[in-house]
Design a protein around this motif. Structure first.
Motif, PDB file in Angstrom:
ATOM      1  N   ASN A 145     -37.302 -93.681 -45.920  1.00 50.88           N
ATOM      2  CA  ASN A 145     -37.896 -92.594 -46.756  1.00 50.88           C
ATOM      3  C   ASN A 145     -39.432 -92.277 -46.314  1.00 50.88           C
ATOM      4  O   ASN A 145     -40.368 -93.042 -46.286  1.00 50.88           O
ATOM      5  CB  ASN A 145     -38.024 -93.071 -48.226  1.00 50.88           C
ATOM      6  N   PRO A 146     -39.576 -91.091 -45.546  1.00 48.68           N
ATOM      7  CA  PRO A 146     -40.943 -90.771 -45.095  1.00 48.68           C
ATOM      8  C   PRO A 146     -41.961 -90.365 -46.218  1.00 48.68           C
ATOM      9  O   PRO A 146     -43.098 -90.425 -46.144  1.00 48.68           O
ATOM     10  CB  PRO A 146     -40.489 -89.523 -44.066  1.00 48.68           C
ATOM     11  N   PHE A 147     -41.370 -90.162 -47.372  1.00 47.17           N
ATOM     12  CA  PHE A 147     -42.288 -89.735 -48.316  1.00 47.17           C
ATOM     13  C   PHE A 147     -42.571 -90.697 -49.266  1.00 47.17           C
ATOM     14  O   PHE A 147     -43.361 -90.639 -50.021  1.00 47.17           O
ATOM     15  CB  PHE A 147     -41.414 -89.004 -49.354  1.00 47.17           C
ATOM     16  N   GLU A 148     -42.664 -92.128 -48.873  1.00 47.76           N
ATOM     17  CA  GLU A 148     -43.066 -93.358 -49.635  1.00 47.76           C
ATOM     18  C   GLU A 148     -44.640 -93.270 -49.517  1.00 47.76           C
ATOM     19  O   GLU A 148     -45.052 -93.160 -48.747  1.00 47.76           O
ATOM     20  CB  GLU A 148     -42.372 -94.424 -48.931  1.00 47.76           C
ATOM     21  N   ARG A 149     -44.983 -93.738 -50.712  1.00 42.81           N
ATOM     22  CA  ARG A 149     -46.737 -93.961 -50.540  1.00 42.81           C
ATOM     23  C   ARG A 149     -46.708 -95.289 -50.988  1.00 42.81           C
ATOM     24  O   ARG A 149     -46.194 -96.071 -51.284  1.00 42.81           O
ATOM     25  CB  ARG A 149     -47.108 -92.896 -52.049  1.00 42.81           C
ATOM     26  N   THR A 150     -48.045 -95.567 -50.422  1.00 41.59           N
ATOM     27  CA  THR A 150     -48.841 -97.032 -50.645  1.00 41.59           C
ATOM     28  C   THR A 150     -49.738 -96.946 -51.755  1.00 41.59           C
ATOM     29  O   THR A 150     -50.402 -95.872 -52.165  1.00 41.59           O
ATOM     30  CB  THR A 150     -49.391 -97.452 -49.482  1.00 41.59           C
ATOM     31  N   LEU A 151     -49.686 -97.893 -52.800  1.00 36.74           N
ATOM     32  CA  LEU A 151     -50.686 -97.878 -53.874  1.00 36.74           C
ATOM     33  C   LEU A 151     -52.407 -98.131 -53.284  1.00 36.74           C
ATOM     34  O   LEU A 151     -53.192 -97.422 -53.539  1.00 36.74           O
ATOM     35  CB  LEU A 151     -50.490 -98.949 -54.647  1.00 36.74           C
ATOM     36  N   PHE A 152     -52.435 -98.511 -52.175  1.00 30.04           N
ATOM     37  CA  PHE A 152     -53.686 -98.837 -51.543  1.00 30.04           C
ATOM     38  C   PHE A 152     -53.995 -97.712 -50.364  1.00 30.04           C
ATOM     39  O   PHE A 152     -53.001 -98.014 -49.510  1.00 30.04           O
ATOM     40  CB  PHE A 152     -53.804-100.202 -51.034  1.00 30.04           C
ATOM     41  N   ILE A 153     -54.698 -96.935 -50.663  1.00 28.08           N
ATOM     42  CA  ILE A 153     -55.111 -96.040 -49.553  1.00 28.08           C
ATOM     43  C   ILE A 153     -56.007 -96.569 -48.263  1.00 28.08           C
ATOM     44  O   ILE A 153     -57.143 -96.787 -48.427  1.00 28.08           O
ATOM     45  CB  ILE A 153     -55.578 -94.652 -50.077  1.00 28.08           C
ATOM     46  N   PRO A 154     -55.344 -96.564 -47.134  1.00 30.34           N
ATOM     47  CA  PRO A 154     -55.939 -97.040 -45.844  1.00 30.34           C
ATOM     48  C   PRO A 154     -57.083 -95.947 -45.607  1.00 30.34           C
ATOM     49  O   PRO A 154     -57.042 -94.847 -45.906  1.00 30.34           O
ATOM     50  CB  PRO A 154     -54.985 -97.292 -44.980  1.00 30.34           C
ATOM     51  N   PRO A 155     -58.120 -96.374 -45.094  1.00 35.16           N
ATOM     52  CA  PRO A 155     -59.352 -95.620 -44.563  1.00 35.16           C
ATOM     53  C   PRO A 155     -58.750 -94.326 -43.526  1.00 35.16           C
ATOM     54  O   PRO A 155     -59.197 -93.484 -43.329  1.00 35.16           O
ATOM     55  CB  PRO A 155     -60.432 -96.135 -44.300  1.00 35.16           C
ATOM     56  N   ASP A 156     -58.085 -95.203 -42.718  1.00 36.25           N
ATOM     57  CA  ASP A 156     -57.445 -94.148 -41.672  1.00 36.25           C
ATOM     58  C   ASP A 156     -56.070 -94.885 -40.972  1.00 36.25           C
ATOM     59  O   ASP A 156     -55.714 -95.747 -41.574  1.00 36.25           O
ATOM     60  CB  ASP A 156     -58.730 -94.378 -40.333  1.00 36.25           C
ATOM     61  N   GLY A 157     -55.216 -94.026 -40.215  1.00 37.07           N
ATOM     62  CA  GLY A 157     -53.933 -94.125 -39.812  1.00 37.07           C
ATOM     63  C   GLY A 157     -54.093 -95.265 -38.567  1.00 37.07           C
ATOM     64  O   GLY A 157     -54.867 -95.540 -37.877  1.00 37.07           O
ATOM     65  N   LYS A 158     -52.891 -95.791 -38.465  1.00 28.48           N
ATOM     66  CA  LYS A 158     -52.744 -96.571 -37.310  1.00 28.48           C
ATOM     67  C   LYS A 158     -52.238 -96.181 -36.005  1.00 28.48           C
ATOM     68  O   LYS A 158     -52.373 -96.689 -34.901  1.00 28.48           O
ATOM     69  CB  LYS A 158     -51.250 -97.366 -37.560  1.00 28.48           C
ATOM     70  N   ASP A 159     -52.479 -94.685 -35.970  1.00 29.58           N
ATOM     71  CA  ASP A 159     -52.533 -93.945 -34.803  1.00 29.58           C
ATOM     72  C   ASP A 159     -50.778 -93.814 -34.462  1.00 29.58           C
ATOM     73  O   ASP A 159     -50.242 -94.668 -34.355  1.00 29.58           O
ATOM     74  CB  ASP A 159     -53.359 -94.624 -33.647  1.00 29.58           C
ATOM     75  N   LEU A 160     -50.621 -92.461 -33.726  1.00 27.37           N
ATOM     76  CA  LEU A 160     -49.425 -92.428 -33.108  1.00 27.37           C
ATOM     77  C   LEU A 160     -49.308 -93.229 -31.668  1.00 27.37           C
ATOM     78  O   LEU A 160     -50.444 -93.353 -31.142  1.00 27.37           O
ATOM     79  CB  LEU A 160     -49.440 -90.746 -32.762  1.00 27.37           C
ATOM     80  N   ASN A 161     -48.173 -93.863 -31.619  1.00 27.35           N
ATOM     81  CA  ASN A 161     -48.092 -94.452 -30.336  1.00 27.35           C
ATOM     82  C   ASN A 161     -48.841 -93.628 -29.180  1.00 27.35           C
ATOM     83  O   ASN A 161     -48.300 -92.695 -28.679  1.00 27.35           O
ATOM     84  CB  ASN A 161     -46.605 -94.931 -30.144  1.00 27.35           C
ATOM     85  N   PRO A 162     -49.639 -94.162 -28.386  1.00 24.78           N
ATOM     86  CA  PRO A 162     -50.321 -93.644 -27.381  1.00 24.78           C
ATOM     87  C   PRO A 162     -49.332 -93.095 -26.083  1.00 24.78           C
ATOM     88  O   PRO A 162     -49.477 -92.084 -25.631  1.00 24.78           O
ATOM     89  CB  PRO A 162     -51.222 -94.708 -26.776  1.00 24.78           C
ATOM     90  N   LEU A 163     -48.205 -93.892 -26.263  1.00 25.55           N
ATOM     91  CA  LEU A 163     -47.027 -93.286 -25.284  1.00 25.55           C
ATOM     92  C   LEU A 163     -46.676 -91.954 -25.625  1.00 25.55           C
ATOM     93  O   LEU A 163     -46.079 -91.281 -24.741  1.00 25.55           O
ATOM     94  CB  LEU A 163     -46.157 -94.385 -25.182  1.00 25.55           C
ATOM     95  N   LEU A 164     -46.752 -91.778 -26.998  1.00 24.30           N
ATOM     96  CA  LEU A 164     -46.098 -90.508 -27.540  1.00 24.30           C
ATOM     97  C   LEU A 164     -47.269 -89.233 -27.314  1.00 24.30           C
ATOM     98  O   LEU A 164     -46.749 -88.203 -27.798  1.00 24.30           O
ATOM     99  CB  LEU A 164     -45.450 -90.621 -28.719  1.00 24.30           C
ATOM    100  N   GLN A 165     -48.434 -89.637 -27.198  1.00 27.67           N
ATOM    101  CA  GLN A 165     -49.443 -88.531 -27.310  1.00 27.67           C
ATOM    102  C   GLN A 165     -49.331 -87.724 -25.821  1.00 27.67           C
ATOM    103  O   GLN A 165     -50.113 -87.901 -25.070  1.00 27.67           O
ATOM    104  CB  GLN A 165     -50.739 -89.228 -27.304  1.00 27.67           C
ATOM    105  N   ASP A 166     -48.227 -86.915 -25.681  1.00 27.87           N
ATOM    106  CA  ASP A 166     -47.789 -86.371 -24.623  1.00 27.87           C
ATOM    107  C   ASP A 166     -46.936 -85.251 -24.600  1.00 27.87           C
ATOM    108  O   ASP A 166     -46.088 -85.211 -25.403  1.00 27.87           O
ATOM    109  CB  ASP A 166     -47.327 -87.592 -23.437  1.00 27.87           C
ATOM    110  N   PRO A 167     -47.378 -84.117 -24.105  1.00 27.33           N
ATOM    111  CA  PRO A 167     -46.520 -82.875 -24.331  1.00 27.33           C
ATOM    112  C   PRO A 167     -45.096 -83.119 -23.969  1.00 27.33           C
ATOM    113  O   PRO A 167     -44.091 -82.674 -24.766  1.00 27.33           O
ATOM    114  CB  PRO A 167     -47.175 -81.800 -23.444  1.00 27.33           C
ATOM    115  N   ALA A 168     -44.589 -83.679 -22.997  1.00 23.84           N
ATOM    116  CA  ALA A 168     -43.398 -83.908 -22.787  1.00 23.84           C
ATOM    117  C   ALA A 168     -42.607 -84.652 -23.717  1.00 23.84           C
ATOM    118  O   ALA A 168     -41.514 -84.624 -24.212  1.00 23.84           O
ATOM    119  CB  ALA A 168     -43.073 -84.573 -21.180  1.00 23.84           C
ATOM    120  N   MET A 169     -43.556 -85.735 -24.293  1.00 21.96           N
ATOM    121  CA  MET A 169     -42.785 -86.642 -25.203  1.00 21.96           C
ATOM    122  C   MET A 169     -42.636 -85.821 -26.444  1.00 21.96           C
ATOM    123  O   MET A 169     -41.786 -86.404 -27.483  1.00 21.96           O
ATOM    124  CB  MET A 169     -43.675 -87.900 -25.319  1.00 21.96           C
TER     125      MET A 169
END
Lengths: 674, 160, 183
Positions: A145-169
């Motif tokens: 489920n992508p809609f799942e929430r966590t109770l504790f809100i992290p200050p920032d995200g884990k980041d998108l996998n850098p290999l995927l930070q690319d237009p072709a990907m």
């Protein structure tokens, strides 16, 4: 809040999908079309509901809502907006939602487009697509489920996998899903035929555009993936016969076989059951691919997280669909058998049969190669690896067979041809190919695989050129114009044939690109310090400077390289980088590529010492590597031309049926009504 | 006189045999290392070869391959060493032995068998195919007749 | 029933069964082939003194060879168990435990040992020669070599709990007594 609305929308979609699964059957039983109309409403509504779900997710990304587990794991505030949205399909849960969304889109489209013209198929189409959607939504809502929430809100995200930070990907997964889901429409039609026991003759025409589109999307997705691997992963290659790559290649092979085989059904009304088998197999392979990628069963660069729970559900769903589809094929196919009227071994029908044989063998090779290690592991035999050396040795000969057929098939007429006719078609290409062998050898191409591949490619190219030049000459003479105008006329005269020719030409270009960039690649790895030079064939690669660099969400090192040719002239300056993405602490290498006439100079820095005093340089010369994607582009152009041929060339005079090339002498007493 | 020629020939032969055992140049070493490393699997990566991977283990394995190439070992010998340590898993080409032969020869055998079966099937079909006469061949409907008439008209008058 | 109508369902069943079993396997696990083969000799510098140590120095003894690295979390988990094992047998002249520091840095390795304690000798293997000779692809991995110099046991992963008791009762004890291992 918005997210919960999206979540609720998707839950409603699940309910409606179940409705869509059941109501058409009720309609069929009670012979009441109103029930089927209910199914249509459900399908339409589902598209909007799942779109709401998708938009809610996008909203969460854009507003940095890290209380959402999935957003947390695939995003970060420092990420550029484009990649924030792309994070939606950067992980398992979100990409499944993407799959479901595209499924709902295509289903709604198919239902609305064909509602009036194919009423008999509608109940089955709605029901089957809704079954698929139900399966995916169950998986999404209960196990991923992508809609799942966590109770504790992290200050920032884990980041998108850098290999995927690319237009072709970013484009690659959606393209593949368009392909997989696109195949579900002809599949549903096939299932409709099996369930109802009959099939309109228009089946092929109606689904043709869907299949062509799906094929185009699949091809684009695969090539984008290869292109990304080429410049992002940095080992200078673009295809590793990785199990997940193979998972997308297998449906492609069968879809291609299907596209060819249906032409026989169109023209001669034969091979109906075989065609049904092919499209069922093609779509089943899309589902199997989904299983392989997401279940952790195979080790691969691509694997999503391993989770047996998910895997069991996907396997159960897959088993259900396989049993349903192939079961129906086995039990009901006898109702749809067509009488085979094949008059000659040398006929277009027969050639398509040989073509299909080779495609099936090609498919089986990839299938066996991919699953063999798993099989050995399950049988508790010695664990083995099946990698590129196997495929290159075993797959290539089959590919050559297909290319050879490509240079013969289009020129053999339907029904019947003669050996003399065959000789006329084959002699010149064979002669050219045969003579080219010693020439290639003398030029330095001595590897047997390269020689065979190139000569067979030349064979088919000659066949194409011979055919179109003959046509051009004929039209030029008949219309009294120049040869080039004659060629244009020949091209326009039969759009479908020209589109096919273009696609085949693309395959040839790609083959040449593959042969040269694989067999004649030069590669050097060397530890290099500023001021030092590496010799790469006729080029000199000099490291001028090594220095730290930073980007939006990463830091790293860059090397300034000067590339000189053999006359000591500066060809280009290249700046490959080694990056470390801060949040996820993932390193990547950014290749620096320069295009020279004959290919690419390709530099990466796998390793840089922290004080930037030296680096390990991987330098490659990839001859003709861009031809792989140019060829793909030409293939795509051909298919686009085919899909839009009505629009480009005006209403077809052939009505989709190719005129048999057998010359039928009109008897003297024939009646012609004017 | 003849002895001199024999002597010279012998000296030349022995010199040329030294050429065979001359040390490999750096380029040749790299090419061999690359060739052999491409056939070895990086054990800690997911389906990358030892040549492509930048993992620590892959680098160390490449160093060992390099040492052994310089020592004169052949590709098969080097692969045999790694197989003795890691098992068949470590080579990307499944060895052609035992049950592996199924995947090596299977496809071609399957191709041959299927081709034969198809041949037989087509032969049956060809025998059974109803031989049609031209008038039965393509039953022409009205639209078709119209087209033929028009085409014949242009054929006769030469108009476009 | 035509042939294909029988073969096709069979193939599907086989496929599903293979997939099902595959779900519970581990695609990155490599089954060890090195068990019951002679332990490769090695010559590597000792971690602190730098003197070269060979496996053949300990011929005739039961050797527990443990591969570890300072960056490896699971190695830290098992370290106290290893110390315990060594403490148990260190007075037995037929027993020796040797650690092999793999893909690491000398200062980090020494820090790690200071933090977790140490009572046996370690050698450095930063070029990976010894490790590859033993078919290592991750840490920790532990081998037990018998008095005749044959590898009789390999553990992948930390030696804690069940693997600890198994190591002592079913491997080290029998080998010290000169018995062959069962199973």
């Amino acid at each position: 809040m918005i997210l919960e609305i999206g979540h609720f929308a998707v839950i409603t979609a699940l309910v409606l999908a179940v409705v869509g699964m059941i109501t058409p059957w009720v309609g069929l039983q009670t012979k009441n079309g109103a029930w089927v109309a209910v199914g249509r409403q459900a399908v339409t509504l589902n598209f909007f509901l799942i779109s709401i779900g998708m938009l809610a997710m996008v909203y969460s990304y854009v507003t940095h809502d890290y209380s959402v587990k999935y957003v947390f794991s695939t995003s970060n505030s420092k990420l550029p907006i484009f990649y924030k949205v792309a994070g939606l399909w950067g992980g398992h849960e979100g990409s499944l939602l993407g799959w479901a969304w595209i499924l709902s889109l295509f289903c709604a489209l198919a239902v609305w487009i064909h509602w009036r013209t194919q009423p008999a198929v509608m109940p089955y189409l709605i029901s089957i697509e809704s079954t698929l959607l139900t399966g995916f939504l169950l998986l999404i809502l209960f196990l991923s489920n992508p809609f799942e929430r966590t109770l504790f809100i992290p200050p920032d995200g884990k980041d998108l996998n850098p290999l995927l930070q690319d237009p072709a990907m970013v484009i690659h997964p959606p393209m593949l899903y368009l392909g997989y889901v696109g195949l579900s429409i002809p599949y549903s039609f096939a299932m409709a035929a099996l369930f109802s026991g009959r099939l309109s003759e228009e089946w092929i025409k109606v689904t043709q555009r869907w299949t062509l589109f799906a094929w185009l999307a699949l091809t684009t997705g695969i090539l984008m993936g290869g292109y990304w691997a080429y410049y992002e992963l940095g080992w200078g290659g673009y295809w590793g016969w990785d199990p997940v790559e193979n998972a997308s290649f297998m449906p492609w092979l069968i879809a291609t076989a299907f596209l060819h085989s249906v032409m026989v059904q169109e023209t001669r009304k034969m091979f109906m059951v075989w065609n049904l088998f092919l499209i069922i197999l093609a779509f089943s392979l899309s589902l199997i691919g989904t299983f392989l990628v997401r279940s952790g069963v195979l080790s691969s660069v691509h694997s999503f997280a391993n989770d047996p729970g998910r895997g069991i559900f996907i396997l159960a769903f897959l088993t259900f669909m396989l049993c349903l589809s192939f079961g129906m094929l086995i039990f009901r196919s006898s109702k749809l058998k067509s009488k085979v009227e094949m008059e000659s071994f040398l006929s277009r029908e027969a050639i398509f049969l040989y073509n299909n044989l080779f495609f099936m063998i090609a498919f089986i090779i990839v299938f066996i190669g991919t699953l063999y290690p798993l099989f050995m592991e399950v049988m508790k035999f010695q664990k083995v690896s099946v990698g590129p050396p196997y495929y290159n040795a075993v797959f290539m000969p089959v590919a050559w067979g297909l290319i050879l057929l490509m240079g013969i098939g289009p020129y053999i007429p339907w029904r019947k041809s003669s050996v003399a006719s065959l000789k006329g078609i084959v002699t010149l290409p064979f002669f050219v190919a045969f003579c080219s062998l010693p020439l290639f050898y003398l030029v330095g191409i001595q590897d047997i695989y390269a020689l065979l591949a190139l000569s067979i490619t030349l064979f088919t190219l000659t066949a194409i050129v011979r055919d179109y030049s003959a046509l051009a000459k004929m039209w030029a003479e008949r219309d009294g114009v120049s040869l080039s105008r004659g060629l244009a006329r020949a091209f326009r005269q039969n759009p479908r044939k020209s589109a096919g020719m273009l696609t085949h030409l693309g395959v040839l270009v790609m083959t040449v690109g593959i042969v040269f960039s694989t067999l004649f690649q030069t590669e050097k790895i060397q530890v290099i310090k500023p001021g030092e030079t590496l010799a790469l064939n006729n080029y000199q690669v000099k490291l001028v400077e090594l220095y730290p660099v930073t980007g939006v969400n990463w830091s790293g090192y860059e090397g300034l390289f000067e590339v000189y040719d053999k006359n000591k002239r500066l060809v280009t300056v290249l700046r490959p980088q080694k990056r470390l993405y801060e949040v996820s602490q993932t390193p990547t290498t950014e290749a620096a590529i320069h295009q020279i006439y004959t290919g690419h100079i390709f530099l990466t820095l796998p390793e840089v010492t922290p004080d930037a005093s030296s680096a390990r340089l991987r330098a490659l010369h990839n001859p003709l590597v861009m031809w792989v994607w140019y060829g793909g582009g030409i293939m795509g152009l051909g298919v686009l031309m085919n899909i839009f041929r009505g629009f480009i060339f005006g209403p077809s005079r052939n009505k989709g049926v190719t005129t048999p090339a057998v010359v039928v002498p009109i008897p003297d007493n024939a009646e012609i009504v004017t | 006189m003849r002895q001199r020629y024999v002597l010279i020939t012998l000296i030349l032969l022995s010199l040329s045999s030294m050429a065979f055992s001359a040390p490999l140049t750096e380029d040749e070493i790299q090419v061999k290392v690359r060739e052999i490393s491409k056939t070895l699997r990086c054990a800690v990566c997911q389906s990358e070869s030892v040549w492509e991977s930048n993992a620590e283990l892959a680098l160390q394995m490449r160093a060992i391959v390099r040492e052994r190439v310089i020592a004169g070992e052949s590709g098969d010998e080097i692969r045999a060493y790694f197989i003795s340590r890691y098992g068949d898993f470590i080579v990307l080409k499944p060895q052609v032995k035992g049950i592996n032969q199924v995947i090596w020869f299977g496809p071609f055998i399957l191709l041959a068998v299927s081709a034969f079966l198809i041949y037989r099937k087509i032969r049956v079909w060809v025998k059974q195919a109803t031989k049609v006469t031209p008038s039965e061949l393509a039953p022409i409907d009205d639209a078709g007749r119209q087209r033929i008439a028009e085409a014949l008209k242009t054929y006769h008058t030469g108009e476009k | 029933m035509k042939t294909w109508q029988v073969v096709l369902p069979l193939l599907i069943v086989c496929l599903v069964v293979v997939f099902y079993h595959g779900l519970y396997g581990n695609p990155s696990y490599i089954p060890p082939v090195i068990i019951n083969t002679p332990a490769p000799d090695f010559a590597a510098p000792e971690l602190y003194e730098g003197k070269e140590m060979r496996l053949s120095d300990h011929k005739g003894k039961v050797v527990v060879l443990n591969f570890w690295a300072s960056w490896c979390r699971e190695c830290a988990l098992e370290h106290s168990s290893l110390l315990e094992v060594n403490r148990r047998y260190e007075n037995d002249p037929q027993f020796v435990m040797i650690g092999v520091n793999y893909q690491d840095k000398e200062n980090l390795a020494k820090e790690y040992l200071e933090k977790h304690g140490n009572n046996f000798k370690h050698v450095r293997d930063y070029a990976g020669k010894v490790s590859i000779d033993y078919g290592i692809y991750g840490v920790p991995e532990t081998f037990v070599i018998d008095k005749e110099g044959m590898i009789r046991h390999k553990s992948i992963g930390p030696i804690i709990g069940e693997s600890y008791t198994h190591l002592i009762d079913k491997v080290i004890e029998p080998l010290l007594r000169g018995e062959t291992l069962k199973g």
